[in-house]
Design an enzyme around this catalytic site. Structure first.
Site, PDB file in Angstrom:
ATOM      1  CE  LYS A 110      87.814  -5.424  18.851  1.00 57.41           C
ATOM      2  NZ  LYS A 110      86.542  -6.151  18.729  1.00 57.41           N
ATOM      3  CE  LYS A 189      90.798  -7.350  27.482  1.00 55.44           C
ATOM      4  NZ  LYS A 189      89.909  -7.878  26.686  1.00 55.44           N
ATOM      5  CE  LYS A 192      91.405 -15.228  22.630  1.00 55.65           C
ATOM      6  NZ  LYS A 192      90.164 -14.433  22.565  1.00 55.65           N
TER       7      LYS A 192
END
Ligand code: ADP
Ligand code: TRP
Length: 334
Positions: A110, A189, A192
């Site tokens: 992230k 992958k 969202k």
């Protein structure tokens, strides 16, 4: 056996969420005690628009209910409706080493993708451990990306039990190999947050746009194709039984297969697969009060199970200071 898992309301739910987690949870509810929840506190690490978070929380709940979560057979709730979980997070923080969190792949990914390295993001796995340990869950159905978070939960539970005495159940990750990592439109992958997802519930036009943009290679029509390197094949396989999958493989291995045709078939397959759930979802979305009632009743059930675990943990660490065993004066009087 107690089965538990949660999902973030950080965007529309997609095929990766459905096959790796939601569908399996719905199946588990037939024969096991199931805890299923929407992790809105975790979503705060990435969603900063309050009205969007509210909307997505209700939508995720409606998706689950429409797809078959039965609130009478399971414990279905929103994470923030169980305040015990944040208190437990703090108790667990004190047996969680910095090193453990610093090794977190999800945290590092992230940050690499540009999120600011704040405390919520760093402590994310501790809140997740609290989500699981609060209810004494044995099994946690997730996709492969959550494997490390489950290992962290186990480490934290073991460390707490060693430090303070047996308190928490050490849970196990439950990952189904065939659906452990569902690829997105681009082969990464499906997520969202990567803009590469095929949503479970979207309009036909949107679904068509997504399916038609699945990336395939440039092998000419007249040559055989490699199903094992094909993203389209992997996504289509989610909907096929072993015989159907073998038949599709055979078509790939013969000259003449057109990716565009396979995409059209996949589009119809996805649309039909989710057809039976669409009306129910619309009804739920138009009666949010009914959904709020279900969630509130679920949170009450969850709190009843969670409170004794939290009470025990409070006692173990010594903050339940009014209780007999930890009375300091009693000790000095002996
Ligand atoms: P996302 O990455 O889309 O934000 P979440 O983190 O909310 O998804 O994941 C919810 C559940 O769905 C987790 O159990 C996660 O492992 C699973 N999951 C998400 N994406 C995939 C994927 N592409 N393949 C397999 N499982 C997935
Ligand atoms: N971290 C999980 C994910 O992104 C969501 C989650 C939060 C979760 N708490 C949980 C999953 C507890 C299983 C159990 O998918």
């Amino acid at each position: 056996m107690r089965v538990l898992s949660g999902i973030q309301p950080s965007g529309a739910l997609h095929l990766g969420n459905y096959f790796a987690m939601m569908k399996r949870m719905i199946e588990y509810q037939q024969n096991h005690e199931l805890f299923c929840f929407i992790v809105n506190l975790h979503a705060l690490t990435t969603v900063t628009d309050a009205s969007l978070l509210k909307k997505q929380t209700v939508e995720a709940a409606c998706d689950f209910l429409a797809l078959g979560i039965d609130p009478d057979r399971s414990v279905f709730y929103v994470q923030s409706d169980v305040p015990e979980v944040t208190e437990l997070t703090w108790l667990l923080s004190n047996v969680t080493s910095m090193g453990l969190l610093e090794r977190g792949h999800s945290y590092k990914d992230k940050i690499a993708k540009g999120l600011s390295p704040n405390h919520g993001l760093f402590a994310y796995p501790v809140l997740m451990a609290a989500d699981i340990l609060l209810y004494g869950a044995n099994r946690v159905p997730v996709g492969k990306d959550q494997m490390q978070h489950l290992e962290m939960t186990r480490d934290i539970a073991i460390r707490f039990n060693q430090t303070y005495g047996e308190t928490f159940v050490v849970p196990e990750a439950d990952i189904a190999e065939e659906v452990a990592l569902v690829p997105g439109l681009d082969g990464q992958k499906m997520s969202k947050s990567y803009g590469n997802a095929i949503d479970i519930f979207s309009t036909y036009a949107e679904l068509k746009k997504r399916v038609m943009s699945i990336v395939t290679d440039a092998t000419p029509v007249e040559q055989p194709k490699n199903p094992d390197a094909c993203n389209l094949f992997a996504i289509y396989s989610l909907f096929l039984n072993p015989q159907q999958k073998a038949a599709l493989r055979e078509r790939y291995l013969q000259p003449g297969l057109k990716y565009g045709e396979v995409k059209k078939e996949l589009l119809e397959t996805i649309w039909k697969y989710f057809e039976p759930f669409r009306d129910k979802r619309e009804q739920l979305l138009s009666h949010p009060d009914r959904v709020f009632e279900i969630l509130q009743a679920g949170a009450e059930k969850a709190r009843q199970v969670g409170r004794p675990y939290l009470e025990l943990a409070r006692e173990r660490v010594g903050i339940a200071y009014r209780s007999q065993g930890s009375d300091p004066w009693a000790r000095s009087r002996i």
